[in-house]
Motif scaffolding. Structure first.
Motif, PDB file in Angstrom:
ATOM      1  N   PRO A  19       0.816  -1.215   0.000  1.00  0.00           N
ATOM      2  CA  PRO A  19       0.000   0.000   0.000  1.00  0.00           C
ATOM      3  C   PRO A  19       0.848   1.263   0.000  1.00  0.00           C
ATOM      4  N   THR A  20       0.245   2.332  -0.439  1.00  0.00           N
ATOM      5  CA  THR A  20       0.900   3.626  -0.429  1.00  0.00           C
ATOM      6  C   THR A  20       1.358   3.988   0.972  1.00  0.00           C
ATOM      7  N   PHE A  21       2.563   4.574   1.061  1.00  0.00           N
ATOM      8  CA  PHE A  21       3.137   4.899   2.365  1.00  0.00           C
ATOM      9  C   PHE A  21       2.630   6.244   2.880  1.00  0.00           C
ATOM     10  N   THR A  22       2.777   7.287   2.076  1.00  0.00           N
ATOM     11  CA  THR A  22       2.337   8.615   2.493  1.00  0.00           C
ATOM     12  C   THR A  22       2.225   9.507   1.271  1.00  0.00           C
ATOM     13  N   ASP A  23       1.835  10.770   1.480  1.00  0.00           N
ATOM     14  CA  ASP A  23       1.644  11.717   0.378  1.00  0.00           C
ATOM     15  C   ASP A  23       2.948  12.397  -0.012  1.00  0.00           C
ATOM     16  N   TYR A  24       2.977  12.856  -1.229  1.00  0.00           N
ATOM     17  CA  TYR A  24       3.990  13.792  -1.702  1.00  0.00           C
ATOM     18  C   TYR A  24       3.238  14.780  -2.579  1.00  0.00           C
ATOM     19  N   ASN A  25       3.048  15.997  -2.080  1.00  0.00           N
ATOM     20  CA  ASN A  25       2.119  16.932  -2.711  1.00  0.00           C
ATOM     21  C   ASN A  25       2.776  18.005  -3.575  1.00  0.00           C
ATOM     22  N   THR A  26       4.086  18.166  -3.489  1.00  0.00           N
ATOM     23  CA  THR A  26       4.749  19.249  -4.202  1.00  0.00           C
ATOM     24  C   THR A  26       4.965  18.904  -5.668  1.00  0.00           C
ATOM     25  N   ILE A  27       4.586  19.832  -6.555  1.00  0.00           N
ATOM     26  CA  ILE A  27       4.881  19.710  -7.980  1.00  0.00           C
ATOM     27  C   ILE A  27       5.768  20.877  -8.382  1.00  0.00           C
ATOM     28  N   LEU A  28       6.946  20.596  -8.934  1.00  0.00           N
ATOM     29  CA  LEU A  28       7.876  21.628  -9.384  1.00  0.00           C
ATOM     30  C   LEU A  28       7.568  21.987 -10.831  1.00  0.00           C
ATOM     31  N   THR A  29       7.702  23.246 -11.169  1.00  0.00           N
ATOM     32  CA  THR A  29       7.357  23.710 -12.512  1.00  0.00           C
ATOM     33  C   THR A  29       8.559  24.357 -13.191  1.00  0.00           C
ATOM     34  N   GLY A  30       8.477  24.476 -14.501  1.00  0.00           N
ATOM     35  CA  GLY A  30       9.504  25.170 -15.265  1.00  0.00           C
ATOM     36  C   GLY A  30      10.828  24.448 -15.329  1.00  0.00           C
ATOM     37  N   LYS A  31      10.830  23.130 -15.207  1.00  0.00           N
ATOM     38  CA  LYS A  31      12.081  22.364 -15.190  1.00  0.00           C
ATOM     39  C   LYS A  31      12.234  21.575 -16.477  1.00  0.00           C
ATOM     40  N   GLY A  32      13.422  21.615 -17.055  1.00  0.00           N
ATOM     41  CA  GLY A  32      13.696  20.869 -18.279  1.00  0.00           C
ATOM     42  C   GLY A  32      14.487  19.609 -18.010  1.00  0.00           C
ATOM     43  N   ALA A  33      14.998  18.988 -19.075  1.00  0.00           N
ATOM     44  CA  ALA A  33      15.704  17.713 -18.965  1.00  0.00           C
ATOM     45  C   ALA A  33      17.045  17.840 -18.263  1.00  0.00           C
ATOM     46  N   ASN A  34      17.511  19.077 -18.035  1.00  0.00           N
ATOM     47  CA  ASN A  34      18.776  19.263 -17.325  1.00  0.00           C
ATOM     48  C   ASN A  34      18.603  19.179 -15.812  1.00  0.00           C
ATOM     49  N   THR A  35      17.377  19.258 -15.328  1.00  0.00           N
ATOM     50  CA  THR A  35      17.122  19.285 -13.880  1.00  0.00           C
ATOM     51  C   THR A  35      17.260  17.889 -13.286  1.00  0.00           C
ATOM     52  N   ASN A  36      18.129  17.755 -12.263  1.00  0.00           N
ATOM     53  CA  ASN A  36      18.370  16.429 -11.713  1.00  0.00           C
ATOM     54  C   ASN A  36      17.976  16.288 -10.245  1.00  0.00           C
ATOM     55  N   SER A  37      17.271  17.274  -9.690  1.00  0.00           N
ATOM     56  CA  SER A  37      16.753  17.112  -8.332  1.00  0.00           C
ATOM     57  C   SER A  37      15.393  16.434  -8.402  1.00  0.00           C
ATOM     58  N   GLY A  38      15.046  15.700  -7.345  1.00  0.00           N
ATOM     59  CA  GLY A  38      13.890  14.820  -7.422  1.00  0.00           C
ATOM     60  C   GLY A  38      12.564  15.462  -7.072  1.00  0.00           C
ATOM     61  N   GLY A  39      11.486  14.745  -7.336  1.00  0.00           N
ATOM     62  CA  GLY A  39      10.143  15.179  -7.010  1.00  0.00           C
ATOM     63  C   GLY A  39       9.196  14.994  -8.179  1.00  0.00           C
ATOM     64  N   PHE A  40       7.979  15.505  -8.017  1.00  0.00           N
ATOM     65  CA  PHE A  40       7.019  15.527  -9.113  1.00  0.00           C
ATOM     66  C   PHE A  40       7.226  16.797  -9.926  1.00  0.00           C
ATOM     67  N   TYR A  41       6.992  16.680 -11.237  1.00  0.00           N
ATOM     68  CA  TYR A  41       7.256  17.796 -12.142  1.00  0.00           C
ATOM     69  C   TYR A  41       6.097  18.036 -13.097  1.00  0.00           C
ATOM     70  N   ASN A  42       5.864  19.315 -13.361  1.00  0.00           N
ATOM     71  CA  ASN A  42       5.015  19.737 -14.470  1.00  0.00           C
ATOM     72  C   ASN A  42       5.960  20.057 -15.624  1.00  0.00           C
ATOM     73  N   TYR A  43       6.058  19.137 -16.560  1.00  0.00           N
ATOM     74  CA  TYR A  43       6.971  19.295 -17.687  1.00  0.00           C
ATOM     75  C   TYR A  43       6.241  19.867 -18.897  1.00  0.00           C
ATOM     76  N   THR A  45      18.986  21.971 -21.202  1.00  0.00           N
ATOM     77  CA  THR A  45      18.225  22.996 -20.504  1.00  0.00           C
ATOM     78  C   THR A  45      16.945  23.323 -21.263  1.00  0.00           C
ATOM     79  N   ASN A  46      15.828  23.365 -20.531  1.00  0.00           N
ATOM     80  CA  ASN A  46      14.521  23.682 -21.119  1.00  0.00           C
ATOM     81  C   ASN A  46      14.118  22.723 -22.240  1.00  0.00           C
ATOM     82  N   VAL A  47      14.615  21.502 -22.192  1.00  0.00           N
ATOM     83  CA  VAL A  47      14.236  20.476 -23.161  1.00  0.00           C
ATOM     84  C   VAL A  47      13.129  19.621 -22.566  1.00  0.00           C
ATOM     85  N   TYR A  48      12.018  19.503 -23.291  1.00  0.00           N
ATOM     86  CA  TYR A  48      10.877  18.718 -22.832  1.00  0.00           C
ATOM     87  C   TYR A  48      10.474  17.674 -23.876  1.00  0.00           C
TER      88      TYR A  48
END
Length: 224
Positions: A72-96, A177-180
């Motif tokens: 089962p799912t462990f817990t929530d992760y609610n943050t979505i990062l925006t404006g990130k391209g293929a050069n971004t290597n920090s983790g999380g959910f993204y709006n690409y 950078t800025n590649v989607y």
């Protein structure tokens, strides 16, 4: 009646991450079928999950998970990062820019969940596009990741992986950078098992695993 569950440009990204935000586990409100979520109309600056979707975490270390976790799912992760391209290597959910995806952490797996009601409905079909955005593939970064669609009836208990939906990244480098641009974009379509028919709540999620290889830099690559 057959209802199509269509997701356009929903993507999963896998890799390592240093910091993350946790909260109590949330079960998203079950959406009424038929539903179509077109992420091309999702605003580039939108940092909220669309209705019915929820970011979740799973236990386990991503770098050592070679089998799909079905717990089962462990817990929530609610943050979505925006404006990130293929050069971004920090983790999380993204709006690409019209694509929803995630980058796993070094200690926990992220996954995207969705809930719906199938009351009065049979032969529910899920359809989505799956692809890779960031891929640091080279002689030192040989990691191969894979993502699969899972389901469960209700809001408790283990999930079940749907064979035939697995997708894995290719070995074409893309870190600009800025590649989607999508790599290895593929369409997935499957009819859910009969146990999902006529149910007040059915949950699906996209879960990932490591197939092979190693990585020296953060791997943000893969899928829905």
């Amino acid at each position: 009646m057959k209802n199509n569950y269509s997701f356009r440009h929903l993507m999963t990204f896998l890799g390592f991450f240093y910091c993350f935000t946790l909260s109590a586990q949330t079960m998203p409100a079950a959406q009424t079928l038929p539903v179509e979520q077109n992420f091309e109309s999702w605003l580039a600056a939108d940092a909220q999950f669309p209705a019915g979707f929820q970011g979740w975490t799973l236990g386990g270390n991503d770098s050592g998970v070679t089998q799909y976790l079905t717990s089962p799912t462990f817990t929530d992760y609610n943050t979505i990062l925006t404006g990130k391209g293929a050069n971004t290597n920090s983790g999380g959910f993204y709006n690409y820019v019209g694509k929803l995806g995630f980058l796993n952490t070094g200690s926990v797996n992220l996954n995207i969940g969705f809930a719906f009601s199938s009351v009065g409905t049979t032969n529910v079909q899920v359809q989505y596009d799956v692809m890779t955005i960031r891929n640091p593939s080279d002689a030192s970064n040989t990691r191969v990741n894979e993502v699969i669609l899972q389901y469960r009836v209700g809001t408790t208990g283990d999930f079940i992986s749907l064979l035939g939906t697995a997708y894995r990244n290719n070995s074409t480098t893309q870190t600009g950078t800025n590649v989607y641009l999508p790599q290895n974009s593929q369409l997935r379509k499957i009819t859910l098992p009969a146990e999902c028919d006529n149910q007040p709540v059915v949950q699906i999620r996209w879960a990932s695993r490591q197939v092979s290889g190693v990585e020296d830099v953060h791997l943000l690559q893969l899928i829905i």
